[in-house]
Design a protein around this motif. Structure first.
Motif, PDB file in Angstrom:
ATOM      1  N   SER A   3       0.791  -1.211   0.017  1.00  0.00           N
ATOM      2  CA  SER A   3      -0.007  -0.062   0.120  1.00  0.00           C
ATOM      3  C   SER A   3       0.762   1.217   0.071  1.00  0.00           C
ATOM      4  O   SER A   3       2.097   1.300   0.452  1.00  0.00           O
ATOM      5  N   GLU A  92       2.039  -1.943   3.926  1.00  0.00           N
ATOM      6  CA  GLU A  92       1.320  -3.153   3.693  1.00  0.00           C
ATOM      7  C   GLU A  92      -0.482  -3.099   4.260  1.00  0.00           C
ATOM      8  O   GLU A  92      -0.337  -2.731   5.459  1.00  0.00           O
ATOM      9  N   LEU A  93      -1.121  -3.603   3.444  1.00  0.00           N
ATOM     10  CA  LEU A  93      -2.629  -3.846   3.645  1.00  0.00           C
ATOM     11  C   LEU A  93      -2.597  -4.863   4.812  1.00  0.00           C
ATOM     12  O   LEU A  93      -2.402  -5.838   4.372  1.00  0.00           O
ATOM     13  N   LEU A  94      -3.208  -4.621   5.763  1.00  0.00           N
ATOM     14  CA  LEU A  94      -3.390  -5.420   6.994  1.00  0.00           C
ATOM     15  C   LEU A  94      -4.900  -6.103   7.073  1.00  0.00           C
ATOM     16  O   LEU A  94      -5.244  -7.088   7.413  1.00  0.00           O
ATOM     17  N   VAL A  95      -5.576  -5.091   7.142  1.00  0.00           N
ATOM     18  CA  VAL A  95      -7.075  -5.351   7.276  1.00  0.00           C
ATOM     19  C   VAL A  95      -8.023  -4.495   6.169  1.00  0.00           C
ATOM     20  O   VAL A  95      -7.620  -3.217   6.270  1.00  0.00           O
ATOM     21  N   SER A  96      -8.852  -5.070   5.581  1.00  0.00           N
ATOM     22  CA  SER A  96      -9.844  -4.227   4.678  1.00  0.00           C
ATOM     23  C   SER A  96     -11.291  -4.359   4.821  1.00  0.00           C
ATOM     24  O   SER A  96     -11.784  -5.634   5.029  1.00  0.00           O
ATOM     25  N   HIS A  97     -12.131  -3.511   4.866  1.00  0.00           N
ATOM     26  CA  HIS A  97     -13.537  -3.679   4.840  1.00  0.00           C
ATOM     27  C   HIS A  97     -14.148  -2.874   3.930  1.00  0.00           C
ATOM     28  O   HIS A  97     -13.889  -1.531   4.018  1.00  0.00           O
ATOM     29  N   THR A  98     -15.035  -3.170   3.122  1.00  0.00           N
ATOM     30  CA  THR A  98     -15.639  -2.436   2.215  1.00  0.00           C
ATOM     31  C   THR A  98     -17.078  -2.756   1.743  1.00  0.00           C
ATOM     32  O   THR A  98     -17.390  -3.937   2.187  1.00  0.00           O
TER      33      THR A  98
END
Length: 103
Positions: A3, A92-98
């Motif tokens: 990221s 670094e992307l660790l958690v994603s919500h969408t």
């Protein structure tokens, strides 16, 4: 996933040039680079010449490919004229919500 958060300050009076160049770069990145997963351009409240970008790549190699692309080279030419300052924060992307909605 790699990221990148970018904070940009645009020179006064150059906002439209910035947005035209950045929109072309962002669209080409997502369209032409299989490793570019997301490229968001956000304005900052109360400062029409300040922006935050959020970019997401499959990995660091995909980001390196982005920097080597022709559309990024075209963007850099525009940036030299319109960007007054820039701070890059890789991570670094660790958690994603969408919800799946986008602009």
């Amino acid at each position: 996933m790699f990221s990148l958060v970018v904070q940009m300050q645009v020179r006064p009076g150059r906002r439209d040039e910035f947005l035209t160049g950045m929109a072309a770069n962002a669209a080409a990145s997502v369209r032409e680079e299989p490793g570019c997963l997301r490229f968001d351009v956000c304005s900052v409240a109360d400062d029409p010449d300040r922006f935050v970008l959020y970019e997401l790549y499959r990995d660091a190699d995909a980001f390196a490919a982005h920097k080597a692309s022709a559309h990024f080279a075209r963007w850099r030419q525009v940036a030299e004229q319109v960007v007054a300052g820039q701070v890059n924060t890789p991570g670094e992307l660790l958690v994603s919500h969408t919800t799946g909605e986008s602009a």
